[in-house]
Design an enzyme around this catalytic site. Structure first.
Site, PDB file in Angstrom:
ATOM      1  N   THR A   1       0.816  -1.219   0.000  1.00 28.11           N
ATOM      2  CA  THR A   1       0.000   0.000   0.000  1.00 28.11           C
ATOM      3  C   THR A   1       0.846   1.265   0.000  1.00 28.11           C
ATOM      4  O   THR A   1       0.493   2.255  -0.640  1.00 28.11           O
ATOM      5  CB  THR A   1      -0.930  -0.004   1.231  1.00 28.11           C
ATOM      6  OG1 THR A   1      -1.758  -1.159   1.178  1.00 28.11           O
ATOM      7  CG2 THR A   1      -1.809   1.236   1.268  1.00 28.11           C
TER       8      THR A   1
ATOM      9  N   THR B   1       1.407  -5.031   4.252  1.00 30.10           N
ATOM     10  CA  THR B   1       1.248  -5.399   5.665  1.00 30.10           C
ATOM     11  C   THR B   1       0.716  -6.815   5.869  1.00 30.10           C
ATOM     12  O   THR B   1       0.988  -7.434   6.898  1.00 30.10           O
ATOM     13  CB  THR B   1       0.307  -4.417   6.393  1.00 30.10           C
ATOM     14  OG1 THR B   1      -0.958  -4.392   5.711  1.00 30.10           O
ATOM     15  CG2 THR B   1       0.899  -3.023   6.437  1.00 30.10           C
TER      16      THR B   1
END
Length: 346
Positions: free
Chosen positions: A16, A92
């Site tokens: 991201t 993540t």
């Protein structure tokens, strides 16, 4: 590189932090590394030499796998003498797996390898990526008075906390505090100052070089127990062709059903050479297999303790040890040994 001029290599794998929003669809798409530098002009204010290596194409962390861990290790090994530290930008979702794996693959690491990322893309107004990136770079370059690295470990830095990589788990898909190290204190906390807990940071053997490892064997399964689990399920999992190891997620402090068929299935699997490691389903704490009768039955069946290991760490450690062609006895011994600060043995 000049010794008084800290140097950090940024390795952008994907995730991201480096994405940009498509204005027409609203979807997040991978963008290039120049985009990152454009949105973090503060990087130019560091009196550091910052170089970058970009995965092309970038990898969604859901697609991360051992061959890519080996690629990261190769990049670090090839550049090891030229940089003071390394910052890996990573999605993540599987960051804790990668951090755990790298902690075993980079044996006797003497330089910081800091994984970080963000919950919001770097170009968005409220991104957490900017602080995570800037602080990770500062930690990667930090040295002690004698010139050695302040944090010569594989770590995750997220939301003001520096955590030992093989102790972390992703616990939140919504908030900025995405990671937690339940069974080991933070190595550092970033506020106005970065405060390091130096007494709990691992140190390498200065007489030995860093030794990279690249081998993995993924014939591992995670088996989570639940009330009412059927023998047919256990039997089918333990007879998967090629299976070599099982991470058994048990109840509480390492408890499991006492049914005869269950213990027999585990014992038979162990006798076939399958390594079964017991870890708790609880986020905090570890297994104590001698505490209750149910745990003792598991020990008698040949199941070994995973202590307070995270699931991510137990899986990657098994894959790492299996990849090196060790005997079952040696794998069991090393699973019960603290190789990289990953378990606490009372």
């Amino acid at each position: 590189m000049k010794a008084d001029y800290p140097s950090v290599l940024l390795i952008y794998t994907g995730g991201t932090i480096g994405m940009i929003e498509n204005p027409e669809t609203g979807a997040l798409e991978n963008f290039n590394f120049a985009h990152l530098l454009k949105h973090v002009p503060e990087l130019k204010r560091f009196n550091y030499h910052i170089s970058s290596y970009q995965f092309d194409p970038p990898i969604d962390s859901s697609d991360m796998e051992p061959s890519l861990w080996a690629k990261i290790v190769a990049i670090i090994n090839d550049n090891y003498e030229n940089f003071d530290g390394f910052v890996i930008l990573h999605g993540t979702d599987t960051m804790a797996y990668t951090a755990s794996a790298l902690s075993f693959m980079l044996e006797n690491l003497a330089k910081p390898v800091i994984l970080t990322g963000s919950q919001l893309p770097i170009g968005t107004l409220r991104t957490d990526g900017k602080e995570n990136l800037i602080t990770s770079i500062e930690i990667a370059a930090a040295k002690r008075p004698d010139g050695t690295a302040l944090v010569p470990e594989v770590c995750i830095f997220f939301e003001n906390e520096l955590m030992r990589g093989n102790r972390t788990t992703k616990i939140n898909a919504e908030n900025f505090n995405a990671f937690r190290s339940f069974n080991y204190p933070a190595l550092a906390k970033a506020g106005i100052h970065i405060r390091y807990n130096e007494h709990i940071i691992r140190r390498p053997d200065p007489a030995r070089p860093m030794k990279p490892h690249y081998l993995f064997d993924t014939n591992v399964v995670v088996l989570t127990l639940f009330p009412g689990i059927q023998e047919s399920i256990i039997d089918s999992v333990l007879h998967v062709p090629g299976l070599k190891a099982v991470v058994l997620k048990t109840f509480g402090s390492g408890n499991a059903p006492q049914k005869d068929w269950f213990i027999r299935q585990l014992k038979d699997a162990t006798e076939r050479g399958i390594v079964i490691v017991n870890i708790t389903q609880c986020q905090s704490g570890g297994v104590e297999m001698g505490r209750y009768e149910t745990g003792l039955h598991l020990l008698e069946a040949g199941v070994i303790s995973g202590y307070d290991s995270t699931p991510e760490c137990a899986v990657t450690k098994l894959m790492f040890l299996l990849g090196h062609g060790l005997s079952q006895a040696e794998i069991r011994r090393r699973m019960n040994s603290d190789l990289a600060g990953e378990i606490t043995k009372e």
